[in-house]
Enzyme design. Structure first.
Site, PDB file in Angstrom:
ATOM      1  N   ASP A 159       0.818  -1.224   0.000  1.00 47.23           N
ATOM      2  CA  ASP A 159       0.000   0.000   0.000  1.00 47.23           C
ATOM      3  C   ASP A 159       0.847   1.267   0.000  1.00 47.23           C
ATOM      4  OD1 ASP A 159       1.024  -0.097   2.528  1.00 47.23           O
ATOM      5  OD2 ASP A 159      -0.885   0.251   3.567  1.00 47.23           O
ATOM      6  N   ARG A 209      12.650  26.521   2.311  1.00 48.67           N
ATOM      7  CA  ARG A 209      12.173  27.808   1.797  1.00 48.67           C
ATOM      8  C   ARG A 209      10.872  28.256   2.457  1.00 48.67           C
ATOM      9  NH1 ARG A 209      13.003  26.277  -4.469  1.00 48.67           N
ATOM     10  NH2 ARG A 209      12.722  24.208  -3.556  1.00 48.67           N
ATOM     11  N   HIS A 266      18.762  27.205   3.241  1.00 46.77           N
ATOM     12  CA  HIS A 266      18.262  28.361   2.490  1.00 46.77           C
ATOM     13  C   HIS A 266      18.175  29.587   3.396  1.00 46.77           C
ATOM     14  CE1 HIS A 266      16.330  30.324  -0.854  1.00 46.77           C
ATOM     15  NE2 HIS A 266      15.324  30.696  -0.078  1.00 46.77           N
ATOM     16  N   ASP A 276      20.701  37.809  -5.405  1.00 43.52           N
ATOM     17  CA  ASP A 276      19.713  38.612  -4.671  1.00 43.52           C
ATOM     18  C   ASP A 276      20.362  39.146  -3.399  1.00 43.52           C
ATOM     19  OD1 ASP A 276      19.735  36.435  -2.857  1.00 43.52           O
ATOM     20  OD2 ASP A 276      18.107  35.472  -3.950  1.00 43.52           O
ATOM     21  N   LYS A 287      16.626  42.129  -7.383  1.00 50.97           N
ATOM     22  CA  LYS A 287      15.487  41.527  -8.071  1.00 50.97           C
ATOM     23  C   LYS A 287      14.277  41.510  -7.148  1.00 50.97           C
ATOM     24  CE  LYS A 287      16.008  36.751  -6.604  1.00 50.97           C
ATOM     25  NZ  LYS A 287      16.277  35.360  -6.923  1.00 50.97           N
ATOM     26  N   ASP A 322      16.708  25.689  -8.617  1.00 45.88           N
ATOM     27  CA  ASP A 322      15.461  24.914  -8.684  1.00 45.88           C
ATOM     28  C   ASP A 322      14.942  24.932 -10.120  1.00 45.88           C
ATOM     29  OD1 ASP A 322      13.076  23.622  -8.312  1.00 45.88           O
ATOM     30  OD2 ASP A 322      12.298  24.958  -6.785  1.00 45.88           O
ATOM     31  N   THR A 323      14.145  25.924 -10.479  1.00 46.79           N
ATOM     32  CA  THR A 323      13.661  26.026 -11.856  1.00 46.79           C
ATOM     33  C   THR A 323      14.623  26.815 -12.736  1.00 46.79           C
ATOM     34  OG1 THR A 323      12.401  28.040 -11.379  1.00 46.79           O
ATOM     35  CG2 THR A 323      11.259  25.938 -11.071  1.00 46.79           C
ATOM     36  N   GLY A 357      15.030  29.935 -12.923  1.00 44.92           N
ATOM     37  CA  GLY A 357      14.515  31.229 -13.361  1.00 44.92           C
ATOM     38  C   GLY A 357      15.419  32.365 -12.917  1.00 44.92           C
ATOM     39  N   THR A 358      15.857  32.328 -11.669  1.00 45.46           N
ATOM     40  CA  THR A 358      16.769  33.352 -11.143  1.00 45.46           C
ATOM     41  C   THR A 358      18.071  33.381 -11.938  1.00 45.46           C
ATOM     42  OG1 THR A 358      15.875  33.250  -8.898  1.00 45.46           O
ATOM     43  CG2 THR A 358      18.147  34.005  -9.127  1.00 45.46           C
TER      44      THR A 358
END
Length: 316
Positions: free
Chosen positions: A40, A99, A133, A172, A195, A225-226, A228-229
């Protein structure tokens, strides 16, 4: 080696390769433990050797899938506690949920604190982690936390490569301390990207503070992570006249569009560590992966032998 007879290294399923590297550094074997699932989906842990009176270190970054790996860690700690281990140290090279360390809106949870409570309640008596972080997460624990920086490993790489006319850039304002540490280690000035984040995983560059025109840029962050920064930052740096751009981070989460963004960004090289498993499918040609095993291994030796861990970072 006799003092290490009661040192035991165990690993969940999150990063067994790193656990093997750490064990090799220490001159021991990874302990006999099996983490499986019932039909399960419930987690089943079997520790197949005695840990009575042992100093147990469980290597388990809470990386994707975060909830699965976190639950594995909690069950392993509980199993070791019930098997009469003398001390259990949870080694989280990557601390998931970091985060979510404060309330930014009404009714937000502080999940980083919840995870700290869960680890303590499960029976962990010490935590080793890397590049949180937010540094204040150490205060969420009522047990000792050894917070290891990834900067020395990354800085050593750049020192060996002898780059010229370098500036270290923080993506940042929150990363200025990390960037300054890197800059001091390699003997370079710093600059800062101003930013804002209109929403999670979305970054907009407003300005760049510092001289970067014609310089070799090393942009350092704790997590990609993605990406983007990183993507937005690299484009802005090029727009402001930067030369070659190197990106480095400790935790290569690399979720969603991260790989395509890193490929498209005007970046010469991406440097990450293996706190999280970086599968071959995610290693792009411009990416290099450095091992944190010697650093974690040295920290484990020092904790086991009741020596100072901070001495590892006194010399820059």
């Amino acid at each position: 080696m006799s003092s290490r007879k009661r040192l035991k290294i165990f690993s969940g399923n999150a990063n067994p390769q790193l656990a093997e590297e750490i064990a090799n550094y220490l001159g021991v074997s990874v302990g006999a433990a099996k983490v499986t699932r019932f039909s399960d989906g419930e987690i089943q842990v079997k520790i197949n050797e005695s840990v009575r009176g042992a100093d147990v270190f469980i290597i388990q970054p809470t990386s994707q899938p975060v909830n699965e790996h976190l639950m594995e860690l909690l069950v392993m700690v509980d199993a070791a506690r019930r098997a009469s281990a003398r001390r259990i140290t949870a080694v989280l090279p990557y601390y998931g949920y970091a985060r979510q360390d404060r309330k930014t809106r009404a009714r937000d949870p502080i999940t980083a604190k919840l995870v700290a409570n869960l680890l303590t309640a499960s029976g962990a008596r010490r935590v080793i982690t890397m590049d949180l972080h937010a540094g204040q997460i150490q205060g969420f624990f009522d047990i000792p936390v050894d917070h290891l920086p990834g900067v020395p490993i990354l800085a050593q790489y750049f020192l060996q490569n002898k780059l010229d006319n370098v500036v270290v850039v923080s993506p940042d304002l929150g990363g200025v301390t990390r960037a300054r540490d890197m800059a001091e280690r390699i003997g370079a000035p710093i600059a800062i990207i101003d930013k804002r984040r209109p929403e999670p995983n979305v970054a907009e560059v407003m300005n760049i503070i510092g001289a970067i025109q014609g310089k070799t840029v090393i942009m350092i962050d704790d997590i990609i992570d993605t990406a983007g920064t990183i993507n937005q930052g690299a484009l802005a740096l090029k727009k402001w006249g930067a030369g070659d751009i190197y990106i480095c981070c400790t935790h290569a989460v690399l979720s969603g569009p991260a790989l395509s963004r890193l490929q498209e960004a005007p970046i010469k090289e991406v440097l990450v560590t293996n706190t999280i498993v970086v599968p071959a499918s995610k290693i792009i040609p411009k990416m290099k992966v450095l091992s944190v095993a010697p650093l974690l291994g040295e920290a484990i030796i020092r904790i086991h032998e009741d020596l100072s861990v901070s001495k590892l970072f006194d010399d820059k």
